[in-house]
Design an enzyme around this catalytic site. Structure first.
Site, PDB file in Angstrom:
ATOM      1  N   GLY A   1       0.826  -1.206   0.000  1.00 44.22           N
ATOM      2  CA  GLY A   1       0.000   0.000   0.000  1.00 44.22           C
ATOM      3  C   GLY A   1       0.857   1.250   0.000  1.00 44.22           C
ATOM      4  O   GLY A   1       1.956   1.264   0.549  1.00 44.22           O
TER       5      GLY A   1
ATOM      6  N   GLU B   1      -1.172   6.386   1.997  1.00 44.41           N
ATOM      7  CA  GLU B   1      -0.898   7.418   3.000  1.00 44.41           C
ATOM      8  C   GLU B   1       0.530   7.924   2.956  1.00 44.41           C
ATOM      9  O   GLU B   1       0.813   9.064   3.320  1.00 44.41           O
ATOM     10  CB  GLU B   1      -1.148   6.841   4.404  1.00 44.41           C
ATOM     11  CG  GLU B   1      -2.579   6.437   4.638  1.00 44.41           C
ATOM     12  CD  GLU B   1      -2.694   5.577   5.883  1.00 44.41           C
ATOM     13  OE1 GLU B   1      -3.139   6.100   6.896  1.00 44.41           O
ATOM     14  OE2 GLU B   1      -2.311   4.395   5.838  1.00 44.41           O
TER      15      GLU B   1
END
Ligand SMILES: Cc1cc2nc3c(=O)[nH]c(=O)nc-3n(C[C@H](O)[C@H](O)[C@H](O)COP(=O)(O)OP(=O)(O)OC[C@H]3O[C@@H](n4cnc5c(N)ncnc54)[C@H](O)[C@@H]3O)c2cc1C
Lengths: 156, 778, 285
Positions: free
Chosen positions: B732, B735
């Site tokens: 991921g 963020e």
């Protein structure tokens, strides 16, 4: 409160409406005409997500009264396709990844389309100036600027 | 055979055409027959007893259909700590907290009604500073903390303003400091800020007379909304359907549950009519959730050779009036507290503190942008003290595979490489190269900051996917991770196309999320979507293939193992007669004599986080991380010493994302994260008056970046060391680009003008002040 | 949502005069509405009657006369000003101020007259009008009068207009021969922002030096600093004069601390911008 009969052309179609004095052009577009592509995100001219063209000029519709728009030609995001064809700005936005959550996308595309009509070969600074009143929180603007510059090159 | 290869390619976003034509629907665009509109009466006080509420005049106003007060809604909600009611009961805890809600035929009537409501308050002493809030005798924000339900990994301190105290103890810090040649301590601060999603929180709720609850909402996590709503209201889950259309930006602020219970309760009171609430921008700032404020104190012990021997860390989080989500941010920041380094001796206390500020929630990075400002500034300050190059110093202590993290986790061999990220960024900004420092009266400098983050989530969270084979051989993927701009559904379509070896045009990903139909997914948060949904989707595609092969094996009379699915067919390679189009198997297979076999093909897949454990309550030791995504940011800035203006000439970023599934989508995450970080670095900040009233609650006064505020140049360097249990190796990165922007810039400012900044935002004025103080010291 | 009101769109100034006389303080005029509708939406004011000036042809006049200078009607938008070559070439300080205000989509509605009638201390065009010695043409039930711009602003969001008066136009005489000017705006960010400080300067550097400086966001009204003019009335080395001008500005202003800036930073930046403005305007000739 006073009510007013108005006549608008929106995306080439004529609409006869009766509006209350305090109704904004934005409310009329979204709520009376049910064209929800134009967004509302601050109601005080800061974010620019409500940008539409009024007689070809990009304008923040949250600060325009519907009654003032009587007799005007309005273009919203729903009016930019030519038949089945996306316009060059729309295509460039897809190609450059200038679209993320999409909430601000209609405003940028409307403003950019108007810019390229007036100034077919804008500089990067001119692009930034033209979209400087519209906020985006996802993309970081770079892809939006690149898309507009690219659409100006493909210039049709 | 054609090879369909989609992973790693720039497939255009699936939602792009809808979005560039203005036809994509968001919650605020929806309308239903009989729909009512909500307005809120909000507290003008930061802390006050509610003595009396008189709604009688409002109720008489024609067009008003429901007036709701806190007393009529005695339900507590919370994902980790149920400290919040939906409207204030007995007392208000921050300015802007809703006290009464009105649903009426129009927004205008609802607003008039709100103006007719009279509330009597008795002001109470309030507390706004986290350190004061921890002192004995401070006003208590929550007297009944001991009664609140909370997750087992949360440690509240009843009788104090402490919602969670996360402790981490590794090695022996005292010994570590004794071993050190130099010990350095500094304090850092970040204010409360807001996510500023372009779409404000919007929900429509309906509680029908038959007990069915329908919700349409701009929420990141439909299943979390359903679960929390059900638990909070005591309603069985099968009676709740949550629909999530496109979301106009989330950035963590729309995770969990927000205003859904309010509209649902108003609907119940209004006889089941649908009730809509659209937060105004001002309410988005002070009524709904914001990012917590941060205070950090770090003491670092280091040897002259650059090896860090110990860190003692205190993180205090200004959770504001409610700490529900905040308690987990405190925990996540606590177990990642060192940044991406191996430190042998650590003592960390990360504490969620209640104050009378607006309440905190998740914001992209989940505490990591805040504490990395502290740790990555500290790295530079320590390196300077021992006279070591900051890049070399970071590399020396870097948490590379095989090294041990703060929680005692030995980093797996395929964990990703922070050292490669640091080196890549250093090179990209010309680290160590001599370049003119002064350019036309302005001073240039370079700075670097590294980072890491793992998804912050319970150890056993899971996701699932359903892949349906349609009658024409196309497939439809259902997932419940939402689309809020990050582009995960497009990446998942690429994964399906590659796995099934079929053209991507034949794949649809459902656009709307709906809990009645959709497969379960915990939440769309924490940069976990691609990893978890991706694994579930791969599993579903494999399952679909299994089903297809099972039927085809019977029909073709060949062993299942010989069959391959590709090009919209199932076949035995090299045997043209042993082949069936997938379309012919979608509803059932048919033998030549007309008999049917098999049935509708519905691939099911799932993935549950592997190998995570609870953390020890006293030492924080354990395995919290499904994956670590490592990265580094490098900034080149130009400072105008006369005005304090800082121009970012270049931001270079490297993240070890394992594998790029879609470069354009990744780039969108990177650039967008950087620019959010730049907003925080220079301009974003809640400014309160002495009574806790937010003074900059609109986008005139609270600035976020505009097109002119972005760096002159972005450089992104993807590092691709695949993680073996990830879909195609991909980690991921939603963020991470938002993390370590502030310290990279702060370090660059020091390099340029020799001013050390410890507070965010580093506004023109604050940089000027720093320069002025430096001048006065000379 | 904007609260309720009755809307009027008079076609003549006579109608407007009557409406204003009739409704007085209950009425508010607007041209672009970019100030008025924000104030109404924020519930800071609640006029019962709202009068749209754009129906009055006469107020949209925008003319230039070699002798008398510029005349800018009440409904002339900032973008219209920016498109004018005369404004760009001969009234550079006004042109640069108009271009520094908000963004093109606001300037396409917002007007010069609206900017000064709103009378915010941060009004970007006001300092330019102050250094240009503009005059405000005012009309009302009692007839017409002219207010020099230096007497127009009397407090935060307060002008010397009477409730039943309106501004017809702003007149700007030709600046002294050889004058150059610019508006130097400082915000919190590079992108669109209200002024932390704005400095308008007008400079003549042929033979005798003439310098006029006015500022926004540093006083309860936009402020011209005549002490600067005195500095340049005597002969002297330019650099010294500029430093004395900077001190004169910093002594005269009385800024406040607000969400955009502290008082101290405003004082500092007023000095920096004054110095930069004067150096640039003198340097270039
Ligand atoms: C997003 C945004 C950004 C902005 N940025 C800036 C900025 O950077 N700098 C700046 O200076 N301003 C800024 N503004 C404020 C505003 O745009 C300007 O002041 C603009 O020039 C106002 O013109 P208008 O025609 O829209 O005024 P209106 O709103 O029409 O009128 C303003 C006020 O003047 C009164 N008025 C208008 N015409 C007359 C008249 N003929 N006689 C008497 N009274 C009259 C109205 O009653 C009202 O009180 C900004 C506004 C917005 C929404």
């Amino acid at each position: 409160m006073s009510r007013h009969k108005i006549s608008l052309r929106v995306n080439g179609q004529r609409y006869e409406l009766e509006v209350e004095a305090n109704r904004t052009l934005l409310q009329t577009i979204r709520e009376d005409l049910e064209m929800t592509g134009t967004k509302c995100a601050c109601e005080r001219g800061d974010c620019g997500l409500c940008t539409v063209m009024v007689d070809g000029v990009p304008t923040k519709s949250c600060l325009v009264l519907a009654v003032e728009a009587d007799g005007k030609e309005i273009t919203t995001i729903e009016g930019l396709m030519k038949g089945e064809e996306l316009n060059p700005v729309q295509r460039a936005f897809i190609e450059h990844g200038a679209v993320q959550c999409g909430f601000c996308t209609p405003a940028f595309i409307v403003a950019a389309t108007a810019l390229l009509k007036r100034n077919p070969k804008p500089s990067e600074e001119e692009v930034k100036e033209a979209i400087g009143g519209i906020l985006c929180r996802c993309t970081g603007y770079r892809q939006i600027i690149d898309a507009i510059l690219d659409a100006s090159k493909s210039g049709k | 055979m054609v090879k369909y290869s989609y992973v790693g390619k720039d497939v255009p976003r699936l939602d792009a055409i809808e979005k560039v034509t203005g036809t994509a629907l968001y919650t605020g665009d929806l309308r239903f027959p009989g729909m009512l509109h909500t307005k809120l009466l909000k507290s003008p006080y930061a802390h006050a007893k509610i003595k009396k509420i008189d709604t009688s005049e409002a109720e008489k106003l024609p067009g008003v259909r429901a007036v709701l007060t806190g007393e009529e809604a005695p339900y507590r909600f919370g994902i980790y700590m149920s400290d919040k009611t939906i409207l204030a009961i007995d007392k208000v805890r921050h300015v802007g907290e809703p006290v009464v809600a009105v649903a009426a035929d129009t927004e205008e009537i609802a607003e008039q009604a709100v103006e007719l409501i009279k509330v009597e308050y008795e002001e109470l002493p309030a507390v706004f500073d986290v350190r004061k809030a921890m002192e004995e005798g401070s006003p208590l924000v929550h007297e009944n903390l001991s009664e609140y339900k909370h997750a087992p990994f949360v440690y509240p301190k009843p009788g104090k303003n402490i919602a969670n105290h996360f402790k981490l103890r590794k090695g022996d810090v005292e010994r570590g400091f004794r071993e050190a040649d130099v010990v350095i301590e500094n304090e850092f601060y970040q204010p409360q800020v807001q996510n500023v999603q372009m779409e404000t929180h919007t929900s429509i709720g309906q509680w029908l007379q038959n007990g069915q609850i329908n919700v349409w909402t701009s929420a990141q996590s439909p299943f979390a909304v359903r679960h929390l709503l059900g638990v909070g209201l005591g309603v069985p889950l099968h009676r709740i359907n949550v629909v999530v259309p496109y979301i106009g930006g989330g950035f963590g602020g729309k995770a969990g549950l927000h205003w859904e219970p309010l509209v649902v309760l108003l609907s119940k009171k209004a006889g089941g009519r649908p009730v809509k609430l659209v937060m105004t921008r001002e309410e988005q700032f002070y009524t709904t959730a914001v990012r917590q404020g941060f205070y950090g104190r770090i003491k670092t012990g280091v040897k002259r050779d650059g090896k860090i021997t110990a860190m003692e860390i205190l993180y205090l989080w200004d959770a504001g009036a409610y700490a529900d989500y905040g308690v987990n941010i405190t925990r996540a920041a606590g177990y990642s507290c060192t940044g991406p380094y191996e430190i042998p001796n650590i003592k960390c206390d990360s504490i969620t503190v209640y104050t009378n500020h607006p309440y905190g929630t998740a914001y992209r990075g989940f505490g990591h942008p805040e504490f990395h400002f502290a740790t990555e500034r500290q790295m530079d300050l320590v390196a300077r003290e021992i006279g070591m190059d900051p890049v070399e110093f970071r590399l020396k202590n870097a948490a590379v595979p095989g090294r041990i993290t703060a929680t005692g986790e030995k980093l797996r061999e395929d964990a990703g490489r922070v050292d490669e990220c640091i080196k890549a960024v250093a090179e990209a900004i010309g680290w160590g190269k001599k370049e003119p420092k002064q350019v036309g009266g302005k001073l240039r400098g370079r700075g670097i900051a590294a980072l890491w983050k793992a998804p912050a989530m319970p150890s056993f969270t899971s996701s699932s996917a359903i892949l349906k084979l349609n009658e024409d051989g196309s497939v439809t993927l259902s997932i419940s991770s939402t689309e809020m701009g990050q582009g995960t559904p497009t990446a998942l379509a690429q994964i399906v196309a590659e796995e099934l070896q079929m053209p991507i045009e034949k794949i649809k990903v459902v656009t709307k999320r709906e809990t009645d139909f959709g497969p379960y997914s915990w939440q769309t948060v924490a940069s976990r979507g691609l990893f978890m949904e991706g694994n579930a989707t791969l599993d579903a595609a494999k399952n679909l293939k299994e089903q297809v092969k099972a039927t085809a094996a019977e029909l073709l009379g060949v062993p299942k193992e010989k069959l391959v699915v590709a090009e919209e067919k199932v076949f035995v390679p090299g045997q043209p007669d042993k082949s069936l189009p997938l379309a012919s198997l979608a509803t059932a297979g048919i033998f030549p004599d007309g008999r049917g076999i098999g049935g509708p093909v519905l691939g099911y897949g799932m993935y549950t986080a592997e190998g995570l454990t609870n953390l020890d309550p006293e030492t924080g030791q354990g395995l919290p991380a499904l994956m670590w995504t490592f990265g580094a940011q490098g900034a080149e800035v130009e400072v105008d010493p006369e005005t304090g203006d800082v121009r970012v000439l270049k931001m270079a970023s490297a993240f070890d994302i394992g594998k790029t599934i879609n470069p354009t989508i990744v780039k969108g995450q990177i650039y967008g994260g950087i620019v959010q970080g730049i907003g925080s670095a220079f301009m974003e900040e809640f400014i309160f008056d002495q009574k806790g009233k937010l003074l900059n609650s609109n986008l005139t006064d609270y600035k976020i970046c505009r097109a002119q505020d972005i760096p002159d140049e972005f450089v992104f360097i993807p590092i691709e060391n695949p993680q073996l249990n990830a879909p195609h190796g991909a980690r991921g990165v939603g963020e991470h680009p938002r993390i370590s922007i502030e310290p990279a810039i702060a370090n660059a400012i020091y390099d340029a003008v020799g001013v050390d900044l410890f507070e965010i935002p580093m506004s023109r004025e604050k940089v000027w002040l720093g320069l002025k103080r430096k001048g006065e010291r000379k | 949502m904007i609260p309720k009101f009755d809307y009027f769109r008079p076609k003549t100034t006579e109608e407007l005069v009557d409406l204003l006389a009739k409704y007085g303080e209950d009425a508010k005029m607007f041209a672009g509405g970019t100030d008025l509708f924000v104030l109404m939406r924020d519930r800071l004011i609640r006029p019962k009657y709202v009068i749209d000036l754009k129906g009055i042809e006469e107020l949209h006049e925008f003319s230039y006369d070699e002798k008398r200078g510029l005349r800018i009607g009440a409904t002339v938008t900032l973008n219209e000003l920016l498109e004018s070559d005369v404004v760009k070439e001969r009234f550079g300080v006004l042109w640069s101020a108009a271009g520094a205000l908000a963004d093109p989509t606001i300037r396409n509605r917002g007007t010069l007259v609206g900017n000064i009638c709103n009378a915010s201390p941060a009004a970007d065009t006001a300092p330019a009008l102050l250094v240009l010695d503009a005059e405000v043409e005012v009309a009302g039930k009692g007839g017409e009068r002219t207010i020099p711009i230096r007497d127009f602003f009397i407090g935060v969001k307060r002008t010397s207009l009477k409730p039943e008066e309106f501004v017809k136009a702003v007149r700007i005489p030709n600046p002294p021969a050889g004058a150059k000017g610019g508006y130097y705006k400082w915000g919190r960010t590079r992108g669109e922002d209200l002024a932390v400080v704005g400095v308008a300067a007008l400079v003549v550097n042929s033979g005798k030096r003439i310098v006029r400086v006015a500022l926004s966001s540093v006083f309860k009204t936009p402020l011209r600093v005549p002490e600067v003019e005195k500095v340049f009335e005597e002969e002297g080395p330019l650099d010294e004069q500029i430093e004395r001008a900077v001190s004169a500005v910093q002594e005269k202003i009385a800024p406040i601390t607000d969400v955009r800036s502290s008082k101290e930073y405003r004082i500092h930046m007023a000095g920096v911008l004054t110095r930069r403005a004067l150096k640039e305007l003198f340097g270039g000739s």
